[in-house]
Design an enzyme around this catalytic site. Sequence first.
Site, PDB file in Angstrom:
ATOM      1  N   PHE A 221      41.796  55.005  16.132  1.00 25.30           N
ATOM      2  CA  PHE A 221      42.897  54.049  16.166  1.00 25.30           C
ATOM      3  C   PHE A 221      42.428  52.603  16.269  1.00 25.30           C
ATOM      4  CE2 PHE A 221      44.939  57.900  17.958  1.00 25.30           C
ATOM      5  CZ  PHE A 221      45.870  58.087  16.944  1.00 25.30           C
ATOM      6  N   GLY A 222      41.145  52.397  16.544  1.00 21.45           N
ATOM      7  CA  GLY A 222      40.647  51.032  16.653  1.00 21.45           C
ATOM      8  C   GLY A 222      39.435  50.927  17.559  1.00 21.45           C
TER       9      GLY A 222
ATOM     10  N   ASP B 132      45.167  63.600  19.553  1.00 19.24           N
ATOM     11  CA  ASP B 132      43.729  63.314  19.460  1.00 19.24           C
ATOM     12  C   ASP B 132      43.047  63.524  20.817  1.00 19.24           C
ATOM     13  OD1 ASP B 132      41.384  62.675  18.172  1.00 19.24           O
ATOM     14  OD2 ASP B 132      41.657  60.501  18.330  1.00 19.24           O
TER      15      ASP B 132
ATOM     16  N   ILE C  18      33.010  48.705  23.991  1.00 16.76           N
ATOM     17  CA  ILE C  18      32.751  49.828  24.907  1.00 16.76           C
ATOM     18  C   ILE C  18      33.271  51.151  24.334  1.00 16.76           C
ATOM     19  CG2 ILE C  18      32.682  48.476  27.026  1.00 16.76           C
ATOM     20  CD1 ILE C  18      35.615  49.195  27.506  1.00 16.76           C
ATOM     21  N   GLY C  19      33.871  51.112  23.153  1.00 10.71           N
ATOM     22  CA  GLY C  19      34.363  52.342  22.536  1.00 10.71           C
ATOM     23  C   GLY C  19      34.871  52.082  21.134  1.00 10.71           C
ATOM     24  N   ASP C  20      34.841  53.135  20.316  1.00 10.44           N
ATOM     25  CA  ASP C  20      35.304  53.012  18.936  1.00 10.44           C
ATOM     26  C   ASP C  20      35.918  54.337  18.529  1.00 10.44           C
ATOM     27  OD1 ASP C  20      35.822  51.889  16.551  1.00 10.44           O
ATOM     28  OD2 ASP C  20      33.747  51.602  15.918  1.00 10.44           O
ATOM     29  N   GLY C  21      37.150  54.325  18.066  1.00  6.17           N
ATOM     30  CA  GLY C  21      37.814  55.579  17.712  1.00  6.17           C
ATOM     31  C   GLY C  21      38.655  55.440  16.470  1.00  6.17           C
TER      32      GLY C  21
END
Length: 525
Positions: A258-259, A373, A253-256
């Site tokens: 930090f992981g 961030d 559901i998300g990717d940034g």
Amino acid sequence: MLNLVGLYVQKNRLSGDIHNLFSNSVSWKIEDLNLSNNIFYGSLPQSLGNLSYLMYLDLHGNKFTGAIPSEIGNLMQLEYFDVSGNRLSGQIPEEVCSLFSLFYLNLEENRLGGPVPRNGICQNLSKIFLAGNNDLCGRITGLECQIRSSERSSLLNAWGLAGIVAASVFIIFASAFVVRRWIMRSGQLSDPEEIEESKLNNFLDQNLCFLSSSSRSKEPLSINIATFEQPLLKLTLGDILEGTHHFCKTNIIGDGGFGTVYKAKLPSGKTVAVKKLSQAKTQGNREFIAEMETLGKVKHQNLVPLLGYCSLGEEKLLVYEYMINGSLDLWLRNRSGALDVLDWSKRFKIAVGAAQGLAFLHHGFIPHIIHRDIKASNILLSEDFEAKVADFGLARLISACETHVSTDIAGTFGYIPPEYGQSGRSTTKGDVFSFGVILLELVTGKEPTGPEFKEIEGGNLVGWVTKKIKKGQAADVLDPVVMSVDSKQMMLQVLSIAAVCLAENPANRPTMLQVLKLLKGIHKE
């Protein structure tokens, strides 16, 4: 060490007088100073008042004597001041109480005396933070201040003088009344109702500025600190694997930076978000667990709650509360067109909520947490569109115990403040810049970067908006999708707050507490 910004020597056996430490304090840029729980003695140096950058001062648990220097009242950025558990005497300086940014003041277990000042933070200071000072008196302590004989005679003289003044005033008013009646009877004065209205208008003209400045600009802004009542969940890797279907891509559901974030269902039936940290970036197991226990105590309605964690070898996972409405980025971009338009009332609510969460990280928790961030995808939204800041503390996890991080530049392109490229130092003012970009997104509906911004227009959202404002075309940047007659003025005010946050010089940017107060001021109007 002219570039020193943090000095932490607490819980040692250091002793001696500290006057020499501050002999050259005028040139210091120090922001955090912690000398607590040592054996320092002597008086507190007046030169402490020269540390104009100081935000955090902890001197508790020593053997300091003498008075609290009134010069500390010069520290306009001071937010946290703790001198408890010393042997300080004398009165509490009103200059310290009146510091606008000060939100924490602890004076307990000293030998302070006299009346507790009734201004600033001291007017509502908890009795706990004054305990052990047996000679203090005033409303907060519940002890009436005794008047000495010399003071009593002075007071009697003052009352006598006041009586003479009152009598004189009465005679003057009586005379004026007689003259007024005589003039009115002579027909030389207009209608009495008009006179009273004129008097009222004069009174308002003379006092309106005072009323507005005292009731609004000095309004105290409080942020409450709370911790988790229960310890964090110690989940097994098996629970996580089962809940995410072995980290199946369909659960992402998300990717940034930090992981990757996965949606997961725990054995209890609770739906959570699991962040799988990038292996190359995480520290050792001990540091990870220590940092998680710290972050677990950071609780605020505008921060995404950390529910638990799992650490097994190189695998490190964080478990957060699942936010059903996803991220602000998802709603502003609405790339699939499946979502409703995020109207201005919701956008403004999100701006205030995100400001509250970020202000808490900067000012309501010790040690301060710099996010590093801040971006639209890290502002998550609950079912009723309450904004919650996510990924807070992960910069500390990657670079633990560093107030200013001088390793790789953290952040996302379009949100990174200009000073990061020059100094490589992360500060709270860097977060303020990034929040300013968030405000621009809410007001304009545009992304921070993109092909639509030509180099001649600044190359990005910040540059484009800045040029428009300088040309006197601020209204042209407002999102036409949500702008209306009712919302236009409000949007322009938020735009002006964003412009201050985006100041090129970090020193010219407000703190997040000040940003929050400005936003709430708009809401009141």
